[in-house]
Motif scaffolding. Structure first.
Motif, PDB file in Angstrom:
ATOM      1  N   ASP A 310      14.057  37.089 -24.661  1.00 20.28           N
ATOM      2  CA  ASP A 310      14.658  37.780 -23.524  1.00 20.28           C
ATOM      3  C   ASP A 310      16.152  38.009 -23.693  1.00 20.28           C
ATOM      4  O   ASP A 310      16.795  38.677 -22.863  1.00 20.28           O
ATOM      5  N   ARG A 312      18.685  36.001 -23.369  1.00 26.08           N
ATOM      6  CA  ARG A 312      19.587  35.316 -22.441  1.00 26.08           C
ATOM      7  C   ARG A 312      20.010  33.932 -22.917  1.00 26.08           C
ATOM      8  O   ARG A 312      20.968  33.375 -22.378  1.00 26.08           O
ATOM      9  N   ARG A 313      19.320  33.393 -23.884  1.00 19.62           N
ATOM     10  CA  ARG A 313      19.622  32.041 -24.366  1.00 19.62           C
ATOM     11  C   ARG A 313      19.617  32.026 -25.891  1.00 19.62           C
ATOM     12  O   ARG A 313      18.993  32.876 -26.520  1.00 19.62           O
ATOM     13  N   ARG A 328      31.794  38.277 -22.725  1.00 23.60           N
ATOM     14  CA  ARG A 328      30.927  38.705 -21.626  1.00 23.60           C
ATOM     15  C   ARG A 328      31.758  39.437 -20.579  1.00 23.60           C
ATOM     16  O   ARG A 328      32.958  39.142 -20.425  1.00 23.60           O
ATOM     17  N   GLU A 359      23.679  29.191 -23.031  1.00 22.23           N
ATOM     18  CA  GLU A 359      23.336  30.269 -22.108  1.00 22.23           C
ATOM     19  C   GLU A 359      24.220  31.477 -22.413  1.00 22.23           C
ATOM     20  O   GLU A 359      25.453  31.380 -22.414  1.00 22.23           O
ATOM     21  N   GLY A 361      23.556  34.924 -21.027  1.00 17.10           N
ATOM     22  CA  GLY A 361      23.662  35.842 -19.903  1.00 17.10           C
ATOM     23  C   GLY A 361      22.979  37.161 -20.196  1.00 17.10           C
ATOM     24  O   GLY A 361      22.303  37.351 -21.207  1.00 17.10           O
ATOM     25  N   ALA A 362      23.176  38.117 -19.269  1.00 15.13           N
ATOM     26  CA  ALA A 362      22.476  39.394 -19.357  1.00 15.13           C
ATOM     27  C   ALA A 362      23.161  40.370 -20.309  1.00 15.13           C
ATOM     28  O   ALA A 362      22.509  41.208 -20.933  1.00 15.13           O
ATOM     29  N   GLU A 363      24.471  40.299 -20.431  1.00 20.32           N
ATOM     30  CA  GLU A 363      25.228  41.220 -21.282  1.00 20.32           C
ATOM     31  C   GLU A 363      26.272  40.428 -22.060  1.00 20.32           C
ATOM     32  O   GLU A 363      27.042  39.669 -21.476  1.00 20.32           O
ATOM     33  N   TRP A 364      26.323  40.624 -23.354  1.00 17.71           N
ATOM     34  CA  TRP A 364      27.233  39.823 -24.164  1.00 17.71           C
ATOM     35  C   TRP A 364      27.424  40.434 -25.557  1.00 17.71           C
ATOM     36  O   TRP A 364      26.619  41.269 -25.997  1.00 17.71           O
ATOM     37  N   ARG A 434      24.247  42.671 -26.786  1.00 16.83           N
ATOM     38  CA  ARG A 434      23.127  42.908 -25.873  1.00 16.83           C
ATOM     39  C   ARG A 434      23.669  43.644 -24.646  1.00 16.83           C
ATOM     40  O   ARG A 434      24.531  43.143 -23.940  1.00 16.83           O
TER      41      ARG A 434
END
Length: 436
Positions: A310, A312-313, A328, A359, A361-364, A434
């Motif tokens: 996914d 995120r991790r 981020r 962790e 996150g959604a965008e990085w 991402r």
């Protein structure tokens, strides 16, 4: 075979595969003049030219009574009546061979109908020596063919004198040196091209089919004119959707270190695709390094990241390697935790490398790098850029809107500028992004 009284004559030569009789003051004589000037340095420095005459008339006196170099020193002449004698007299101090093309060639299949068989034997016997072919007057076609086969020039037997023969010897010696240097240069170019193709083939092609992550990389070896150094990196996606990335650095900068880096990268890819991860993978890589390294003091640092399907991790393992940088939205770029950094591969037998959960996150954006990026100097002093300086630099570049390849290109360029010139260490940088 008596020797006729020599007459003054310019030396015939073959250029571009065609025989041209040179007249006094013509192009060949101009070239001979340039060659003579070039050889003056060698003869003035004390080098005495030695000629090996291969001529089958046992009663014949030397073709000319005396040959002189530009400094007025006699050119030494050795005489051989056949190729067997020539082989014994052909020592390293012989500079030129004067070969009578009428000399019978040793019996060998196909030699009977070959007018230049004896020349071909001599060229095989003495591939590093200049050769002058001696032929009958008016037989320019045979002389031209001799040059096409490999002689440096040809001369007519009944049109020789000491001055012109002396110049012909020096011309042939320098022409042979020039041909040898040109051939070696061409061979060096071919080897360099082959090495570049090989090195390009050893650089990784990321396997990210099916992943939404964006990939970028920059690589600069520290070795002059090399394409590959001791730094290495790779990125693959396994069938479960996990993206695995790694970057490493073998201590040292030579070709042995570059080869070891390639071996470790290939081993990492194979082990990752086989399902190994974290401590188990690094332990196996350490075994590979221990078996493949040329010296027990050689080690390698490594950073591995496995990003969940996914996105995120991630799991992070550090083996004596700098921690990655993460950027981020809405937060300043920073380094990932590195408290559980394990030892470099090859330093501690039976070492362990803990895997940290991070962790993302959604965008990085995640940047992996080798120490070549942070060990460059800043200005004229001895201060290093360091990780803190690199973080500040990347923050500025991100704020300027740089992303992906542009970000990496700018980062490597600025580090080089701060260093005041080319970096001496290898530099490898990998960037994974991402986006939502």
């Amino acid at each position: 075979m008596p020797v006729p009284v020599p007459r003054q004559r310019a030396i015939p030569a073959v250029e571009s595969g065609q025989a041209q009789a040179a007249s006094t003051g013509g192009p060949l004589m101009e070239e001979a003049n340039r060659t003579e000037a070039a050889t003056n340095t060698n003869t003035a420095a004390g080098t005495t030219l030695t000629l090996l005459l291969i001529e089958d008339d046992p009663a014949a006196s030397p073709i000319v009574p005396e040959l002189l170099d530009p400094a007025g020193k006699p050119i030494r002449v050795r005489t051989a009546r056949n190729l067997t004698e020539a082989g014994r007299l052909l020592t390293d101090d012989v500079h030129c061979i004067l070969l009578d093309l009428a000399l019978p060639a040793p019996g060998r299949a196909g030699d009977a109908d070959d007018e230049l068989a004896v020349l071909k034997h001599v060229l095989e016997l003495a591939p590093r020596h200049a050769v002058l072919a001696l032929t009958a007057s008016g037989d320019a076609e045979r002389g031209a063919e001799a040059v096409r086969v490999g002689a440096q020039d040809y001369l007519f037997r009944d049109e020789l004198d000491g001055r012109l023969l002396s110049r012909a010897i020096r011309y042939a010696v320098e022409r042979k040196r020039s041909d040898t240097a040109e051939r070696r240069l061409a061979e060096g170019r071919v080897r360099a091209q082959e090495n570049r193709r090989l090195e390009r083939g050893l650089l990784p092609t990321p396997l990210l089919e099916g992943s939404s992550l964006r990939f970028a990389a920059r690589y600069r070896p520290g070795r002059s004119r090399a394409l590959l150094g001791g730094d290495f990196y790779d990125t693959v996606r396994t069938p479960d959707g996990t993206v695995h990335a790694m970057i490493g650095d073998v201590c040292g900068h030579g070709p042995d270190e570059a080869a070891l880096g390639v071996e470790l990268r290939i081993a990492w890819r194979a082990l990752t695709l086989a399902g190994l991860c974290g401590d188990e993978l690094l332990g196996t890589l350490q075994e590979v390094l221990e078996h493949e390294r040329s010296d027990e003091e050689i080690f390698a640092t490594l950073c591995t990241v496995d990003i969940s399907p996914d996105g995120r991790r991630a799991g992070l393992c550090l083996a004596g390697h700098p921690s990655p940088l993460i950027a981020r939205p809405g937060r300043p770029a920073e380094l990932l935790p590195y408290d559980n950094n394990g030892p470099a591969l090859g330093l501690v037998p039976g070492a362990r490398w803990p895997r940290m959960q991070v962790e993302l996150g959604a965008e990085w954006s995640l940047m992996l790098y080798t120490d070549g990026l942070i060990e460059g100097r800043v200005g004229a002093g001895g201060e290093r850029l360091g990780q803190d300086g690199m973080v500040e630099m990347v923050r500025r570049q991100l704020a300027a809107g740089l992303r992906g390849e542009d970000l990496l290109r700018s980062a490597v360029h600025e580090v080089r500028e701060l260093n005041g010139g080319e970096l001496t260490d290898d530099v490898a940088v990998v960037l994974l992004d991402r986006m939502p």
